[in-house]
Scaffold this active site. Sequence first.
Site, mmCIF file in Angstrom:
data_model
loop_
_atom_site.group_PDB
_atom_site.id
_atom_site.type_symbol
_atom_site.label_atom_id
_atom_site.label_comp_id
_atom_site.label_asym_id
_atom_site.label_seq_id
_atom_site.Cartn_x
_atom_site.Cartn_y
_atom_site.Cartn_z
ATOM 1 N N HIS A 1 -12.967 -37.323 -1.672
ATOM 2 C CA HIS A 1 -12.145 -38.360 -0.881
ATOM 3 C C HIS A 1 -11.351 -37.829 0.209
ATOM 4 C CE1 HIS A 1 -13.249 -41.515 -4.003
ATOM 5 N NE2 HIS A 1 -12.298 -40.908 -4.963
ATOM 6 N N ASP B 1 -20.589 -39.925 -8.529
ATOM 7 C CA ASP B 1 -19.253 -40.207 -8.760
ATOM 8 C C ASP B 1 -19.167 -41.718 -8.776
ATOM 9 O OD1 ASP B 1 -16.375 -38.905 -9.379
ATOM 10 O OD2 ASP B 1 -15.911 -40.960 -8.485
ATOM 11 N N HIS C 1 -16.660 -43.318 -7.864
ATOM 12 C CA HIS C 1 -16.108 -43.697 -6.470
ATOM 13 C C HIS C 1 -17.135 -43.404 -5.361
ATOM 14 C CE1 HIS C 1 -12.695 -43.451 -9.481
ATOM 15 N NE2 HIS C 1 -12.390 -44.300 -8.920
ATOM 16 N N ASP D 1 -16.887 -39.959 -13.840
ATOM 17 C CA ASP D 1 -16.029 -41.194 -14.159
ATOM 18 C C ASP D 1 -16.882 -42.418 -14.457
ATOM 19 O OD1 ASP D 1 -16.467 -40.607 -11.617
ATOM 20 O OD2 ASP D 1 -14.318 -40.694 -11.166
HETATM 21 ZN ZN LIG Z 1 -14.192 -40.773 -9.071
#
Ligand SMILES: [Zn+2]
Length: 308
Positions: A127, A164, A166, A245
């Site tokens: 991120h 991931d 995200h 995740d």
């Molecule tokens: Zn994540």
Amino acid sequence: MSTTAFISHRDCWLHDMGAHHPECPDRLSAINDRLIAAGLDMFLSFHDAPLATVDNIARAHVREYVEEVIAAAPEHGIRHLDPDTAMCPHTVKAALRSAGAGILAVDLVLKGEIENAFCAIRPPGHHAERGKPMGFCFFNNVAAAVRHALDVHGLERVAVIDFDVHHGNGTEDIFRDDPRVMMASIFQHPFYPYSGADNPAPHMVNVPVPAGTRGDAFREIVTEKWLPPLRGHQPQMIFISAGFDAHYEDDMGSLGLVESDYAWVTQQIKALAAECGHQRIVSVLEGGYSLSSLARSVAMHIKTLADL
Ligand SMILES: [Zn+2]
């Protein structure tokens, strides 16, 4: 059997964002415990992550940003850079070790000492944008390793595969104008960080999926949407932003992957590397917050990387 390196460092345990923060030191302990319980540790080549230099990290980030993060560490207690992302007195050491792990992995793979590597590090990185910390991330570990492979070792084409839950907005931000780096990702959408649905360039293959998506749909997307452009790109090294995740048991997200899906996608990435004439894979831990499913998934990922 492949020679697989496991790169980590005790400093990565010391980064602590406060009690009850899901990105916690126990994540690394759970992974280590599971590797030993599964009997995998004896097949791996263990390395301590070196400290990355500011120059290493400034290949992927604005130099002033790197210096500001280093200067922002508190002497005592915890300092929040955003509501999710906080520094303690040990955070800089941990973040430099995390970036250093990816750089060492690239060096070891390109020297031919190992075939692939898993970096068990924290804080994670995908991120972190060119000039902004975000979502538990300070420095984009994979991006710094990619730029090391391109700029120092002279590779011309690489891929970053991100599974991931995200979207890796930081990796997209850093490489959106760099067609040497193909990014292939799959992520829950709409969901934090609410980016990635509009691919800015043909070398960005981001595939948003709705909550509830399970392994069968995931495998179809990998086969139909990721692999054809990745084969066309012919990456000379493949990086994995390995977040776990998207596991069914991880309540950070709402996807439904299980261990066998992580083993399957890892096998697909190994086959892609082989089709490109090498075995160079550098995998770096991102998310994964349910300790039990994180540890089981990492163990399956490493077992597959190492052909065990
Ligand atoms: Zn994540």
